[in-house]
Scaffold this motif. Sequence first.
Motif: not given
Length: 366
Positions: A57, A302, A328, A339
């Motif tokens: 992200y 994302l 997330v 992540v």
Amino acid sequence: MPPADLRGALRTAASDPDRLSDAQAQALLGADGPALDELCAIADAVRAQRAGGDVTYVVNRNLDVERVGAGTPGARARVRELAAEAQRLGATEVCAQGPLPPGAPADGYLDLVRDVAAGAPGIHLHAFRPAEVADAAQRRGGSPREFLEAARAAGLGSVPGTGARILDDDVRARLAGGPEMPVARWVELVTTAHEVGLTSTATMVHGHVEGPAHQVAHLRLLASIAERTGGFTEFIPMPFVPPPGAPLPAGCRPGPDAREVRAVVAVARLLLAGRVDHVQAAWPKLPEPLVLQVLAGGADDLGGLLLDGELDPAAGQERGLTMARADVERLAAALGRGVRRRTTRYGDADGPAGPAGPADPAAVPA
């Protein structure tokens, strides 16, 4: 048991996606039930190979150009303040979309670039869809290439590859209800951006008047552009959402169902592999269970958190539509994946995400 053409397409997808024919890709777009699950598993294996295991992200802030009066003398200080606030909140990207407001000076688009760069030194500005690039060139009395070169020199980092809808002139005209930017012009403007050193996203809006053949042709065209320029950072399949209260064009569907969304993400992963290696889950337009499904079926990213900030929360079109880092992490944990906070070009966004407390993107409420 799926029909023979679908079984054959699944075998080809699993062994060598580059060998998929257009007819096979169209068959895969119609997959359902166990066949759809198998397709998504194949796509997810390609995702792991091409993009790794982390859900990525970017921390960003969207600005609606006309709403903030960007490019007009009275609003330039405000744009600098909004960019500075986004950077304080941990953003590495500011995204500006939309045309200049009426009465803006000819170099208003360049002034916007300069103001963001002045307010947030080092931040990545992602701005100017093909329509705005054409508008900027016309206002300045020059070519799109001249404008893009000047914008890059002033601090522009990338352009949104939106406005693509479906890259078919007939479909575009039917969906718009009239004349629309020709496909050749869209391709020209995006490839020119790539040629001057700017990257872009690639998009497709699906679930309206198009069919599987149009979707496959769209993906093939994006793949061919990527092979020539290497300029696409990611592909973003976006479900069509009808404007509230507006009548639908003749023959238009009201958007894709969950089955189609999953199939489009999976087929896009297969057809773009090695050309565009990141596929985004369009979380602002999808329910969370479907976000999880597409992340398990070919998508790896994302997109942006879409920070609102406090100076002017309404400066972006998505006011209140914000994701927190904790969200997330929760989604990734549900998939057993890590992540990674990234930059616009998918590098690692090193350093803390922002100061502790409410200004930390992890603490921004969703």
